[in-house]
Structures are given as structure tokens and as C-alpha cells.
Design an enzyme around this catalytic site. Structure first.
Site, PDB file in Angstrom:
ATOM      1  N   ASP A  41       0.819  -1.218   0.000  1.00  0.00           N
ATOM      2  CA  ASP A  41       0.000   0.000   0.000  1.00  0.00           C
ATOM      3  C   ASP A  41       0.852   1.267   0.000  1.00  0.00           C
ATOM      4  O   ASP A  41       1.962   1.292   0.545  1.00  0.00           O
ATOM      5  CB  ASP A  41      -0.871   0.051   1.267  1.00  0.00           C
ATOM      6  CG  ASP A  41      -2.120  -0.791   1.158  1.00  0.00           C
ATOM      7  OD1 ASP A  41      -2.193  -1.620   0.236  1.00  0.00           O
ATOM      8  OD2 ASP A  41      -3.005  -0.635   2.013  1.00  0.00           O
ATOM      9  N   HIS A  92      -5.437   3.218  -4.309  1.00  0.00           N
ATOM     10  CA  HIS A  92      -5.478   3.446  -2.858  1.00  0.00           C
ATOM     11  C   HIS A  92      -5.870   4.896  -2.545  1.00  0.00           C
ATOM     12  O   HIS A  92      -5.514   5.418  -1.484  1.00  0.00           O
ATOM     13  CB  HIS A  92      -4.123   3.106  -2.238  1.00  0.00           C
ATOM     14  CG  HIS A  92      -4.140   2.945  -0.743  1.00  0.00           C
ATOM     15  ND1 HIS A  92      -5.116   2.225  -0.079  1.00  0.00           N
ATOM     16  CD2 HIS A  92      -3.296   3.403   0.211  1.00  0.00           C
ATOM     17  CE1 HIS A  92      -4.862   2.253   1.222  1.00  0.00           C
ATOM     18  NE2 HIS A  92      -3.770   2.968   1.427  1.00  0.00           N
ATOM     19  N   HIS A  96      -5.263   9.653   0.447  1.00  0.00           N
ATOM     20  CA  HIS A  96      -5.400   8.800   1.632  1.00  0.00           C
ATOM     21  C   HIS A  96      -6.401   9.356   2.647  1.00  0.00           C
ATOM     22  O   HIS A  96      -6.309   9.094   3.851  1.00  0.00           O
ATOM     23  CB  HIS A  96      -4.040   8.588   2.318  1.00  0.00           C
ATOM     24  CG  HIS A  96      -3.942   7.284   3.065  1.00  0.00           C
ATOM     25  ND1 HIS A  96      -4.184   7.175   4.416  1.00  0.00           N
ATOM     26  CD2 HIS A  96      -3.636   6.030   2.644  1.00  0.00           C
ATOM     27  CE1 HIS A  96      -4.018   5.920   4.801  1.00  0.00           C
ATOM     28  NE2 HIS A  96      -3.684   5.196   3.743  1.00  0.00           N
ATOM     29  N   HIS A 186       3.667  -2.085   3.467  1.00  0.00           N
ATOM     30  CA  HIS A 186       3.817  -0.756   2.869  1.00  0.00           C
ATOM     31  C   HIS A 186       5.252  -0.604   2.385  1.00  0.00           C
ATOM     32  O   HIS A 186       6.175  -0.693   3.200  1.00  0.00           O
ATOM     33  CB  HIS A 186       3.521   0.343   3.892  1.00  0.00           C
ATOM     34  CG  HIS A 186       2.132   0.315   4.455  1.00  0.00           C
ATOM     35  ND1 HIS A 186       1.752  -0.567   5.448  1.00  0.00           N
ATOM     36  CD2 HIS A 186       1.044   1.077   4.176  1.00  0.00           C
ATOM     37  CE1 HIS A 186       0.485  -0.354   5.751  1.00  0.00           C
ATOM     38  NE2 HIS A 186       0.033   0.630   4.990  1.00  0.00           N
TER      39      HIS A 186
END
Length: 230
Positions: A41, A92, A96, A186
Site C-alpha cells: 500500500d 489506494h 489517503h 507498505h
């Protein structure tokens, strides 16, 4: 289950495979193989090229849930490389933002802007997204359905955003790994990429086959709006 304060039904990969018709794509059939999906991510970032080198060396496909602002827009060549090397490119959001905390038009913009940027770079729009913090609800689900996006959660995370200890990241990941699992890491945090070789080697030792999320679901296809979690 409850996500983002609302009740949202999740679907397990094994369940959709059971209901699907036809054959899974070669060379992997997760109805027979012990499959697991490695996902990353919030990249791409400075360490993503090294991660891609590792995945290429070890012949491991992954799914990358990419962040638009300060990531996709700063590393377009890395995005192209992710796609060119056979990994799954996914959404994604742009900045965010927590989708359950914002208005429908803002949700749509977060997702659409990233979709368009990734299509320009790779030639195709993603079909998968991961909501920040895994928080979704009926509104997010409806907008994802409208945009042709399935929602993908996870079964194990190393919480690598809270540590730079690569050995701990490896240990947490391996402790939670299981058949049909979806691993969340990540590639933007310093401890993560150095942990990946050990994770991959140990899981291969345990008999796992690495696949992308669409391969994990095959022969079913990701359904827009559906929320997938092992």
C-alpha cells in the site's frame, strides 16, 4: 462485519472460487495450490524499485495499491515498471483520506483522480481498490460499484507503519500467514522492503504459491463494489 461504523458484507476468496465456472488461468489454480497474495500500500516510493528487483529475482507477483498525490505523480516510471513486470496495479485513493468521513463527491474524486492517472501511465484502469485504514460503508461500496472497483482488505498486516525493525515485520507477517491469505505491507517505510526476501523465502519453504489478488479469486472475477477479505 462492521467497517467504518456500518455493516458491510465481506466475501472470502475461497467462496467466490467455489461458485465460479470455468478454469483458473495457468500456471496457478488456487483451488488446488496453497496460494497467498502479497500486497503493498501507499507507494510508489524511494524503495519501490528495490522491491521490484527482489520480486523479479524471486519470481513473485504482487498487488500494488498505489497512492496518487506525492507518489504516483512523483514516480511515473516506477508505476509503468510495476505494470510492465506483471504486477497488479490498484487504487489506494489520491490523498489517503478516510472515505467514510467525507462526502460522496469527495469519495468519487479521491478514486477517480487516481484511476485516471493510472490509466494514463499503464493503459488500463484498475479494477481493485483498498480503502485507507480498511474503512468502508454502503456509500463507499456504491461509488466503487459505479466506478468498477472491487474493495480488497487483508488477513494479516505487520503494522510496518509503526516499526522500522525488519525482523519484527518478518515475524509478524509469517505468524499471520495462511492459505488464501492477503498480506498487507507498505513499501514506503524503511523496515519493510528489507523484510521481504525473508518473508518470501520462508513462505515458499512452507509450500505457498504467490499470486496477485485477481489470481487468488480466479476463475471468479472481482465484482465491482464487493468487499473481499479472507
Amino acid at each position: 462485519m462492521t467497517l467504518g461504523g456500518c455493516s458491510v458484507e465481506t466475501v472470502a476468496p475461497a467462496d467466490v472460487r467455489e461458485d465460479a465456472k470455468g478454469e483458473a488461468p495457468r500456471p496457478v489454480d488456487c483451488r488446488q495450490a496453497k496460494c497467498i497474495a502479497l500486497t503493498f500500500d501507499a507507494g510508489p516510493g524511494k524503495d519501490t524499485p528495490r522491491l521490484l528487483d527482489i520480486l523479479k529475482e524471486k519470481q513473485v507477483p504482487a498487488t500494488f495499491f498505489l497512492l496518487g498525490s506525492k507518489h504516483v505523480d512523483r514516480h511515473p516510471d516506477v508505476v509503468r515498471r510495476i505494470a510492465a513486470e506483471g504486477h497488479e496495479v490498484a487504487n489506494h485513493t489520491w490523498t489517503h483520506r478516510i472515505l467514510t468521513d467525507i462526502e460522496p463527491d469527495e469519495i468519487r474524486e479521491e478514486l477517480t483522480r487516481t484511476q485516471e492517472a493510472l490509466q494514463r501511465l499503464t493503459g488500463r484502469k484498475p479494477t481493485l481498490m483498498r480503502p485507507p485504514q480498511g474503512r468502508t460503508d454502503e456509500t463507499v461500496t456504491e461509488i466503487c460499484r459505479e466506478l468498477g472497483l472491487s474493495q480488497v482488505l487483508w488477513s494479516v498486516t505487520a503494522k510496518d507503519y509503526a516499526t522500522t525493525d525488519s525482523a519484527l515485520i518478518r515475524e509478524r507477517t509469517l505468524d499471520g500467514a495462511g492459505k488464501d491469505g492477503i498480506i498487507l505491507l507498505h513499501d514506503i517505510y524503511d523496515g519493510t522492503v528489507p523484510a521481504v526476501p525473508g518473508i518470501v523465502d520462508e513462505l515458499k519453504e512452507r509450500g505457498f504459491t504467490f499470486v496477485t489478488v485477481p489470481q487468488l479469486l480466479a476463475p471468479a472475477r472481482p465484482e465491482p463494489g464487493a468487499v473481499y477479505r479472507p
